[in-house]
Motif scaffolding. Structure first.
Motif, PDB file in Angstrom:
ATOM      1  N   ARG A   3     -23.857  46.570 -44.207  1.00  0.00           N
ATOM      2  CA  ARG A   3     -24.693  45.418 -44.591  1.00  0.00           C
ATOM      3  C   ARG A   3     -26.137  45.761 -44.636  1.00  0.00           C
ATOM      4  O   ARG A   3     -27.066  45.165 -44.795  1.00  0.00           O
ATOM      5  CB  ARG A   3     -24.544  44.543 -43.462  1.00  0.00           C
ATOM      6  CG  ARG A   3     -22.987  43.750 -43.489  1.00  0.00           C
ATOM      7  CD  ARG A   3     -22.928  43.196 -42.106  1.00  0.00           C
ATOM      8  NE  ARG A   3     -21.671  42.547 -42.100  1.00  0.00           N
ATOM      9  CZ  ARG A   3     -21.187  41.289 -42.582  1.00  0.00           C
ATOM     10  NH1 ARG A   3     -22.015  40.602 -43.124  1.00  0.00           N
ATOM     11  NH2 ARG A   3     -19.826  40.870 -42.317  1.00  0.00           N
ATOM     12  N   LYS A   6     -28.781  45.399 -47.853  1.00  0.00           N
ATOM     13  CA  LYS A   6     -29.678  44.249 -48.288  1.00  0.00           C
ATOM     14  C   LYS A   6     -30.593  43.694 -47.466  1.00  0.00           C
ATOM     15  O   LYS A   6     -30.346  43.552 -46.059  1.00  0.00           O
ATOM     16  CB  LYS A   6     -28.415  43.097 -48.340  1.00  0.00           C
ATOM     17  CG  LYS A   6     -29.092  41.747 -49.013  1.00  0.00           C
ATOM     18  CD  LYS A   6     -27.763  40.836 -49.090  1.00  0.00           C
ATOM     19  CE  LYS A   6     -28.482  39.357 -49.709  1.00  0.00           C
ATOM     20  NZ  LYS A   6     -27.385  38.430 -49.757  1.00  0.00           N
ATOM     21  N   ASP A  31     -25.443  38.243 -45.602  1.00  0.00           N
ATOM     22  CA  ASP A  31     -24.683  37.541 -46.722  1.00  0.00           C
ATOM     23  C   ASP A  31     -24.288  36.186 -45.921  1.00  0.00           C
ATOM     24  O   ASP A  31     -24.608  35.104 -46.644  1.00  0.00           O
ATOM     25  CB  ASP A  31     -23.318  38.199 -46.910  1.00  0.00           C
ATOM     26  CG  ASP A  31     -23.655  39.378 -47.902  1.00  0.00           C
ATOM     27  OD1 ASP A  31     -24.567  39.500 -48.686  1.00  0.00           O
ATOM     28  OD2 ASP A  31     -22.839  40.260 -47.894  1.00  0.00           O
ATOM     29  N   GLU A  32     -23.961  36.168 -44.525  1.00  0.00           N
ATOM     30  CA  GLU A  32     -23.678  35.104 -43.987  1.00  0.00           C
ATOM     31  C   GLU A  32     -24.945  33.975 -43.809  1.00  0.00           C
ATOM     32  O   GLU A  32     -24.933  32.657 -43.852  1.00  0.00           O
ATOM     33  CB  GLU A  32     -23.185  35.475 -42.551  1.00  0.00           C
ATOM     34  CG  GLU A  32     -21.646  35.884 -42.742  1.00  0.00           C
ATOM     35  CD  GLU A  32     -21.708  37.354 -42.768  1.00  0.00           C
ATOM     36  OE1 GLU A  32     -22.722  37.951 -43.060  1.00  0.00           O
ATOM     37  OE2 GLU A  32     -20.675  38.193 -42.767  1.00  0.00           O
ATOM     38  N   ASP A  34     -27.417  33.898 -45.845  1.00  0.00           N
ATOM     39  CA  ASP A  34     -27.605  33.360 -47.252  1.00  0.00           C
ATOM     40  C   ASP A  34     -26.787  32.290 -47.488  1.00  0.00           C
ATOM     41  O   ASP A  34     -27.400  31.180 -47.873  1.00  0.00           O
ATOM     42  CB  ASP A  34     -27.609  34.424 -48.236  1.00  0.00           C
ATOM     43  CG  ASP A  34     -28.548  35.539 -48.224  1.00  0.00           C
ATOM     44  OD1 ASP A  34     -29.756  35.255 -47.751  1.00  0.00           O
ATOM     45  OD2 ASP A  34     -28.626  36.340 -49.012  1.00  0.00           O
ATOM     46  N   GLU A  35     -25.586  32.179 -47.038  1.00  0.00           N
ATOM     47  CA  GLU A  35     -24.615  31.245 -47.060  1.00  0.00           C
ATOM     48  C   GLU A  35     -25.072  30.117 -46.318  1.00  0.00           C
ATOM     49  O   GLU A  35     -25.047  28.886 -46.959  1.00  0.00           O
ATOM     50  CB  GLU A  35     -23.229  31.518 -46.996  1.00  0.00           C
ATOM     51  CG  GLU A  35     -22.477  32.687 -48.080  1.00  0.00           C
ATOM     52  CD  GLU A  35     -20.978  32.990 -47.486  1.00  0.00           C
ATOM     53  OE1 GLU A  35     -20.441  32.133 -46.715  1.00  0.00           O
ATOM     54  OE2 GLU A  35     -20.700  34.373 -47.781  1.00  0.00           O
TER      55      GLU A  35
END
Length: 132
Positions: A3, A6, A31-32, A34-35
């Motif tokens: 990770r 990013k 990622d989490e 962003d979601e």
């Protein structure tokens, strides 16, 4: 999953009608994150200013005057700056003024690790300078 590649930029998202505000979230879970902020009406005090963003490396003189917040946080000025902290504190102050519950999201298996009292920051900053 790696990770570390990013980098996210996020100045906070204060929602005055929310009952809570996320005040801390592990940056490695981009990622989490962003979601979470894309699909929900989420109030958050979190601030991420990654390298390459226009605000990365900027400093803010603390309210106590004289030096930037880096000295309270780290005991010395840091390359990444302390603007993030000033923005974060302002977001938290807004959330508190609306009596929002402040939520901290931890990495798995690490709840409570790294928690300090607000008043302890200057003392910890001085200790970090002596260590580092």
């Amino acid at each position: 999953m790696d990770r570390s590649h990013k980098r996210i930029k996020f100045p906070g998202n204060f929602l005055s009608d929310a009952g809570y505000s996320i005040v801390s979230f592990p940056g490695i879970y981009a990622d989490e994150w962003d979601e979470l902020v894309a699909v929900s009406h989420t109030s958050t005090s979190c601030v991420f200013l990654p390298p390459g963003s226009e605000d990365y490396g900027k400093h803010v003189v603390s309210q106590s005057g004289g030096e930037c917040y880096c000295y309270q946080l780290y005991g010395q000025e840091k390359d990444w700056g302390c603007l993030w902290f000033s923005l974060w504190k302002s977001n938290i102050d807004k959330a508190r003024s609306r009596s929002q519950q402040l939520l901290v999201v931890y990495q798995p298996g690490m709840p409570g690790r790294g928690e300090v009292e607000w008043e302890e920051l200057p003392k910890l900053g001085r200790q970090n300078k002596l260590r580092g």
